[in-house]
Design a protein around this motif. Structure first.
Motif, PDB file in Angstrom:
ATOM      1  N   VAL A  96     -20.052   1.387   0.317  1.00  0.00           N
ATOM      2  CA  VAL A  96     -21.541   1.973   1.332  1.00  0.00           C
ATOM      3  C   VAL A  96     -22.423   0.474   1.754  1.00  0.00           C
ATOM      4  CG1 VAL A  96     -22.458   3.836  -0.527  1.00  0.00           C
ATOM      5  CG2 VAL A  96     -22.735   1.148  -1.026  1.00  0.00           C
ATOM      6  N   GLY A  97     -22.285   0.025   1.505  1.00  0.00           N
ATOM      7  CA  GLY A  97     -23.057  -1.578   1.635  1.00  0.00           C
ATOM      8  C   GLY A  97     -22.027  -2.156   3.355  1.00  0.00           C
ATOM      9  N   ASP A  98     -21.357  -1.609   3.643  1.00  0.00           N
ATOM     10  CA  ASP A  98     -20.234  -2.703   4.881  1.00  0.00           C
ATOM     11  C   ASP A  98     -19.874  -1.458   5.367  1.00  0.00           C
ATOM     12  OD1 ASP A  98     -18.993  -3.543   6.627  1.00  0.00           O
ATOM     13  OD2 ASP A  98     -18.200  -5.560   5.686  1.00  0.00           O
ATOM     14  N   PRO A  99     -20.107  -0.852   6.467  1.00  0.00           N
ATOM     15  CA  PRO A  99     -19.776   0.313   7.685  1.00  0.00           C
ATOM     16  C   PRO A  99     -18.654  -0.293   8.167  1.00  0.00           C
ATOM     17  CG  PRO A  99     -21.913  -1.000   8.362  1.00  0.00           C
ATOM     18  CD  PRO A  99     -21.129  -1.165   7.624  1.00  0.00           C
ATOM     19  N   SER A 100     -17.814  -1.670   8.626  1.00  0.00           N
ATOM     20  CA  SER A 100     -16.941  -2.063   9.098  1.00  0.00           C
ATOM     21  C   SER A 100     -16.068  -2.314   7.923  1.00  0.00           C
ATOM     22  CB  SER A 100     -17.311  -2.980   9.797  1.00  0.00           C
ATOM     23  OG  SER A 100     -16.927  -4.263   8.791  1.00  0.00           O
ATOM     24  N   MET A 101     -16.390  -2.628   6.681  1.00  0.00           N
ATOM     25  CA  MET A 101     -14.894  -2.161   6.092  1.00  0.00           C
ATOM     26  C   MET A 101     -14.973  -1.238   5.568  1.00  0.00           C
ATOM     27  SD  MET A 101     -13.595  -4.131   3.963  1.00  0.00           S
ATOM     28  CE  MET A 101     -12.956  -4.796   2.640  1.00  0.00           C
ATOM     29  N   ARG A 102     -15.938  -0.088   6.090  1.00  0.00           N
ATOM     30  CA  ARG A 102     -15.528   1.553   5.211  1.00  0.00           C
ATOM     31  C   ARG A 102     -14.100   2.146   6.135  1.00  0.00           C
ATOM     32  NH1 ARG A 102     -20.992   2.379   4.530  1.00  0.00           N
ATOM     33  NH2 ARG A 102     -21.677   2.725   6.797  1.00  0.00           N
ATOM     34  N   ALA A 103     -14.698   1.345   7.817  1.00  0.00           N
ATOM     35  CA  ALA A 103     -13.703   1.779   9.027  1.00  0.00           C
ATOM     36  C   ALA A 103     -12.179   1.307   7.873  1.00  0.00           C
ATOM     37  CB  ALA A 103     -13.836   1.262   9.975  1.00  0.00           C
ATOM     38  N   ARG A 104     -12.713  -0.757   8.462  1.00  0.00           N
ATOM     39  CA  ARG A 104     -10.527  -0.820   7.570  1.00  0.00           C
ATOM     40  C   ARG A 104     -10.106  -0.105   6.539  1.00  0.00           C
ATOM     41  NH1 ARG A 104     -11.783  -6.507   6.250  1.00  0.00           N
ATOM     42  NH2 ARG A 104      -9.589  -6.478   6.712  1.00  0.00           N
ATOM     43  N   ILE A 105     -10.887   0.080   5.055  1.00  0.00           N
ATOM     44  CA  ILE A 105     -10.433   0.775   4.548  1.00  0.00           C
ATOM     45  C   ILE A 105      -9.700   2.274   4.744  1.00  0.00           C
ATOM     46  CG2 ILE A 105     -11.076   2.213   1.942  1.00  0.00           C
ATOM     47  CD1 ILE A 105     -10.999  -0.745   1.934  1.00  0.00           C
ATOM     48  N   ARG A 106     -10.511   4.192   5.947  1.00  0.00           N
ATOM     49  CA  ARG A 106      -9.975   4.210   5.858  1.00  0.00           C
ATOM     50  C   ARG A 106      -8.646   4.244   6.664  1.00  0.00           C
ATOM     51  NH1 ARG A 106     -11.161   9.676   6.279  1.00  0.00           N
ATOM     52  NH2 ARG A 106     -10.607  10.516   7.871  1.00  0.00           N
ATOM     53  N   ARG A 107      -8.683   2.743   7.713  1.00  0.00           N
ATOM     54  CA  ARG A 107      -7.210   2.794   8.386  1.00  0.00           C
ATOM     55  C   ARG A 107      -6.371   2.550   7.332  1.00  0.00           C
ATOM     56  NH1 ARG A 107     -10.492   0.198  12.333  1.00  0.00           N
ATOM     57  NH2 ARG A 107     -10.265  -1.924  11.173  1.00  0.00           N
ATOM     58  N   TYR A 108      -7.229   1.318   6.583  1.00  0.00           N
ATOM     59  CA  TYR A 108      -5.575   1.175   5.550  1.00  0.00           C
ATOM     60  C   TYR A 108      -5.277   1.986   4.349  1.00  0.00           C
ATOM     61  CZ  TYR A 108      -3.079  -1.170   1.508  1.00  0.00           C
ATOM     62  OH  TYR A 108      -2.899  -2.112   0.803  1.00  0.00           O
ATOM     63  N   VAL A 109      -5.860   2.802   4.295  1.00  0.00           N
ATOM     64  CA  VAL A 109      -5.827   4.500   3.486  1.00  0.00           C
ATOM     65  C   VAL A 109      -4.284   5.088   3.796  1.00  0.00           C
ATOM     66  CG1 VAL A 109      -6.398   6.490   1.726  1.00  0.00           C
ATOM     67  CG2 VAL A 109      -7.681   3.902   2.033  1.00  0.00           C
ATOM     68  N   GLU A 110      -5.306   5.211   5.555  1.00  0.00           N
ATOM     69  CA  GLU A 110      -4.539   6.415   6.063  1.00  0.00           C
ATOM     70  C   GLU A 110      -2.679   5.689   6.390  1.00  0.00           C
ATOM     71  OE1 GLU A 110      -7.545   8.358   9.585  1.00  0.00           O
ATOM     72  OE2 GLU A 110      -6.575   6.623  10.012  1.00  0.00           O
ATOM     73  N   LEU A 111      -2.830   4.606   7.032  1.00  0.00           N
ATOM     74  CA  LEU A 111      -1.429   3.470   7.040  1.00  0.00           C
ATOM     75  C   LEU A 111      -0.330   3.510   5.476  1.00  0.00           C
ATOM     76  CD1 LEU A 111      -0.573   1.799   8.258  1.00  0.00           C
ATOM     77  CD2 LEU A 111      -0.371  -0.116   7.301  1.00  0.00           C
ATOM     78  N   CYS A 112      -1.466   3.801   4.662  1.00  0.00           N
ATOM     79  CA  CYS A 112      -0.686   3.890   2.661  1.00  0.00           C
ATOM     80  C   CYS A 112       0.149   4.917   2.688  1.00  0.00           C
ATOM     81  CB  CYS A 112      -1.886   3.785   1.978  1.00  0.00           C
ATOM     82  SG  CYS A 112      -2.135   1.887   2.120  1.00  0.00           S
ATOM     83  N   PHE A 113      -0.422   6.248   3.455  1.00  0.00           N
ATOM     84  CA  PHE A 113      -0.009   7.189   3.622  1.00  0.00           C
ATOM     85  C   PHE A 113       1.272   7.970   4.437  1.00  0.00           C
ATOM     86  CE2 PHE A 113      -3.620   8.795   0.665  1.00  0.00           C
ATOM     87  CZ  PHE A 113      -2.750   9.554   0.193  1.00  0.00           C
ATOM     88  N   ALA A 114       1.658   6.653   5.611  1.00  0.00           N
ATOM     89  CA  ALA A 114       2.648   7.047   6.248  1.00  0.00           C
ATOM     90  C   ALA A 114       3.772   6.791   6.179  1.00  0.00           C
ATOM     91  CB  ALA A 114       1.970   6.335   7.703  1.00  0.00           C
ATOM     92  N   GLU A 115       4.652   7.468   6.941  1.00  0.00           N
ATOM     93  CA  GLU A 115       5.947   7.081   6.469  1.00  0.00           C
ATOM     94  C   GLU A 115       6.358   6.012   6.738  1.00  0.00           C
ATOM     95  OE1 GLU A 115       9.183  10.141   7.351  1.00  0.00           O
ATOM     96  OE2 GLU A 115       8.038  11.822   6.274  1.00  0.00           O
ATOM     97  N   LEU A 116       6.678   5.099   6.276  1.00  0.00           N
ATOM     98  CA  LEU A 116       6.887   3.470   6.669  1.00  0.00           C
ATOM     99  C   LEU A 116       8.286   2.929   6.401  1.00  0.00           C
ATOM    100  CD1 LEU A 116       3.317   2.475   5.740  1.00  0.00           C
ATOM    101  CD2 LEU A 116       3.655   2.664   7.683  1.00  0.00           C
ATOM    102  N   TYR A 117       8.075   2.137   6.720  1.00  0.00           N
ATOM    103  CA  TYR A 117      10.008   1.173   6.907  1.00  0.00           C
ATOM    104  C   TYR A 117       9.079   0.033   5.742  1.00  0.00           C
ATOM    105  CZ  TYR A 117      12.775   4.165   9.321  1.00  0.00           C
ATOM    106  OH  TYR A 117      13.560   5.074  10.408  1.00  0.00           O
ATOM    107  N   ALA A 118       8.079  -0.786   6.171  1.00  0.00           N
ATOM    108  CA  ALA A 118       7.401  -1.923   5.882  1.00  0.00           C
ATOM    109  C   ALA A 118       7.529  -1.781   4.202  1.00  0.00           C
ATOM    110  CB  ALA A 118       5.765  -2.056   6.242  1.00  0.00           C
ATOM    111  N   SER A 119       7.352  -2.437   3.486  1.00  0.00           N
ATOM    112  CA  SER A 119       7.485  -2.883   2.474  1.00  0.00           C
ATOM    113  C   SER A 119       6.048  -3.324   1.457  1.00  0.00           C
ATOM    114  CB  SER A 119       8.114  -4.755   1.792  1.00  0.00           C
ATOM    115  OG  SER A 119       7.481  -5.347   2.418  1.00  0.00           O
ATOM    116  N   PRO A 120       5.913  -3.079  -0.190  1.00  0.00           N
ATOM    117  CA  PRO A 120       5.121  -2.646  -0.617  1.00  0.00           C
ATOM    118  C   PRO A 120       4.320  -4.099  -0.541  1.00  0.00           C
ATOM    119  CG  PRO A 120       6.414  -1.376  -2.144  1.00  0.00           C
ATOM    120  CD  PRO A 120       7.450  -2.574  -1.160  1.00  0.00           C
TER     121      PRO A 120
END
Lengths: 121, 559
Positions: B133-157
């Protein structure tokens, strides 16, 4: 193993090559070099590449476009993106395009080795 | 012309022939039927065997169904047990654990503690990023990151871990009453894929999020950083002090103390004069490089300039006092540090001196007793560390006693016609084969009457025996075990904590103790140790009555 180094700077290619040579003692590694993404694709089609290290900003075909084409052809080889881009969104973009690993420039030998040693056989 | 018989009536032959044909036809019919019957019979057989097969199949199917049902039940039970186990884990685990589905909302199963960490309930169904709740830019970053995590990736953990924007994340908790607090959370994300197959590119079905509350750790680190800074400032101050000649520092500290007194006295009534004093103190502090003190004094000046003679003045002056006290304490320590650079025996002697000086400063601080402490020594070389330790421990007891019970409060001394400052003198000298340790105070002396009464009260000695004791013998009651413990006896005798320990310690090393005193004038303890510890003591000596003489060692006074 065969490592493909893609960078338009000969200096950078040399640095990457030396770093791997120094650290991968005892292993036989062949190096193939390319100046841009298009040349790199040609080298790739000649076959047997086990690992590619790719700069992002290059003329003709940049690193990101190269990665997209490689993955479009369902080639599974590990690709490490080496880039001056440190913007989080850009790195996400590279991951979504299919890079296996990324490293921020300027290239530091120990950092580079730490990131790629898992792929060097 | 006659009718032919055939046209008028059938001849027998014709009849027979016709019947024969009929019979033939019937026979054929019968044969046909027989064929049909046979065919039907064989069909029946086929059908019958088919039916039998069907029945068997049916039976088999029934049995298979039965088995499947049992297996299904077993699987269901197992699933139930697993789910119960998972619920158990989620209820008891101390970490925040939750999962995010592909719609990026929080799934229903999360650890119980998660709700209290986020101070939000229920969590199921809400978009994960909306927790921030405290940080809109963090919200956006978290959303992008979570989306990335759900994508099919070649990148390692490891790559994903590096990209995790909430590894250490200030987290604002907004309570129902509108209040907010900031905690420090550490989030980690794991991609969960379908099945046990860890194929790199298998689709991610959910993300597991583990949340650790690092607030306490963070505050500890902040406190540590603050202390480190404070410590560095002290070292800096010490460095400045050490660069100055000791006399200058000593003089400055006593001048500063006087200045503070004057500012305190005149601050309200004669503000301009107090400002002048503060100004000159500031200048002197600045000249010596004591910047913190200069700054603190400057604040006092400012506050007085604004005629803020109430609380702001007191607070500002308290800062100045603290700075001076810090400086003085550092200086005292440096006296010890300087001493430590001398030869080893001297070093130890000064170890004793420093300990005693600190003790006096500490014990007198906050009481209304003023004490001048003197220490004189000429320790011979080659003393064992053990003996020095014994001497030190004994002196700590003696000096503590002198402060607590020997010397009077300043007002009482004035009333008794004495100087307000009491005096405690300690000396360590060599006298033939003995080391003579003395501790003398000019306090109220030992009241032998009360000592007798205390010993009798404690059952140490019979009343008539006590009365028969002469004063010197009575005084030795101060070393009696019972008399030397705890405050009730303290109050009665006005003496005694740890005196028995001192006596035992001295005597166990082959030495002896004595005490002399004169009411309202002094108390003197004399300890005699054989030179070499463990040696048989030399012929016992009469308890020394002598006054402290100023020895060959250096004499210093507390500033």
């Amino acid at each position: 193993m065969k490592v493909l180094i893609v960078d338009d700077s000969a200096l950078a290619r040399g640095l990457i090559r030396r770093t791997i040579q120094e650290n991968a003692a005892g292993r036989t590694i062949d190096f193939v070099e390319a100046m841009n993404g298009e040349e790199a694709l040609a080298r790739l089609h000649e076959g047997n590449i086990d690992l590619a290290l790719v700069d992002w900003n290059m003329p003709v075909l940049d690193g990101l476009a190269f990665v997209k084409q490689v993955r479009g052809l369902h080639m599974e080889l590990p690709i490490v993106m080496i880039t001056a881009v440190s913007d989080e969104e850009k790195i996400h973009e590279a991951c979504l395009a299919g890079v296996s690993e990324y490293l921020e420039k300027p290239i530091q030998g120990p950092d580079l080795w730490a990131r790629i040693k898992g792929y060097v056989k | 012309m006659p009718d032919s018989p055939s046209s008028s009536a059938p001849s027998a032959e014709e009849i027979i022939a016709s019947q024969t044909r009929e019979i033939e036809s019937l026979r054929e019919n019968v044969l046909d039927h027989e064929d049909t019957l046979r065919h039907l019979e064989s069909q029946h057989d086929v059908l019958e065997s088919f039916c039998f097969g069907l029945e068997q199949e049916h039976e088999k199917a029934r049995r298979a169904l039965e088995t499947t049902k049992t297996e299904l039940q077993a699987s269901y039970d197992k699933l139930r047990a697993l789910s119960d186990e998972q619920d158990d884990i989620l209820a008891h685990v101390k970490q925040g654990i939750l999962t995010i589905g592909r719609e990026l909302t929080i799934n229903p199963g999360y650890s119980r503690i998660t709700e209290s960490m986020f101070e939000r309930s229920p969590l199921a169904g809400i978009p994960f990023e909306s927790l921030f709740v405290g940080d809109p830019s963090m919200r956006a970053r978290i959303r992008r990151y979570v989306e990335l995590c759900f994508a099919e990736l070649y990148a390692s953990p490891q790559v994903l871990e590096r990209l995790n924007p909430a590894k250490e994340c200030p987290f604002v908790v907004r309570r129902a009453n509108g209040e907010t607090t900031t905690k420090l959370f550490s989030f980690s994300f794991a991609r969960i894929k379908q099945g046990r197959d860890e194929a790199a590119r298998a689709p991610v079905t959910k993300l597991m999020v583990v949340v650790d509350d690092r607030t306490a750790e963070y505050e500890l680190n902040r406190e540590l950083a603050r202390r480190t800074k404070e410590h560095a400032a002290k070292v800096e101050k010490a460095y400045r002090l050490v660069m100055l000649p000791p006399d200058v520092v000593r003089d400055f500290i006593s001048e500063a103390a006087q200045a503070i007194d004057q500012i305190e006295r005149d601050g309200v009534t004669h503000t301009p004069r107090a400002m002048q004093v503060a100004h000159s103190l500031k200048g002197n502090a600045r000249a010596l490089g004591l910047d913190d003190l200069a700054t603190a004094t400057h604040v006092v000046e400012e506050v007085l300039g604004l005629r803020e003679t109430g609380e702001p003045f007191r607070a500002a002056l308290a800062n100045v006092k603290r700075e001076v006290a810090d400086g003085e304490q550092l200086f005292q320590r440096m006296v010890g540090v300087r001493a430590a650079l001398r030869t080893s025996v001297e070093e130890r002697a000064h170890g004793i001196e420093t300990t005693l000086r600190n003790l006096v400063a500490r014990e007198a601080d906050g009481s209304d007793k003023q004490i001048d402490f003197e220490f004189a020594t000429d320790l011979p070389k080659g003393l064992s560390p053990r003996l020095l330790l014994r001497i030190k421990n004994a002196l700590v007891q003696l000096v503590r006693n002198a402060i607590a019970h020997g010397v009077e409060r300043a007002p009482d001394r004035i009333e008794a016609g004495k100087s307000p400052s009491a005096r405690i003198e300690v000396s360590i000298r060599q006298e033939g084969a003995m080391l003579v340790v003395q501790c003398r105070d000019d306090g109220r002396g030992i009241d032998t009457e009360r000592l007798r009464a205390a010993a009798v009260a404690r059952g140490q000695i019979a009343r008539d025996a006590a009365e028969k004791l002469d004063d010197a013998a009575a005084m030795r009651l101060v070393f009696a075990t019972g008399v030397s413990t705890q405050s009730t006896v303290d109050e009665l005798s006005g003496r005694g904590v740890g005196m028995d320990v001192v006596k035992d310690s001295v005597e166990s090393s082959g030495g002896e103790v004595s005490v002399t005193s004169e009411a309202q004038r002094y108390t003197l303890f004399v300890l005699r140790f054989p030179h070499e510890e463990g040696d048989t003591p030399h012929a016992p000596r009469v308890a020394s009555n002598e006054r402290l003489e100023s020895g060959g060692g250096e004499r210093t006074a507390l500033p």
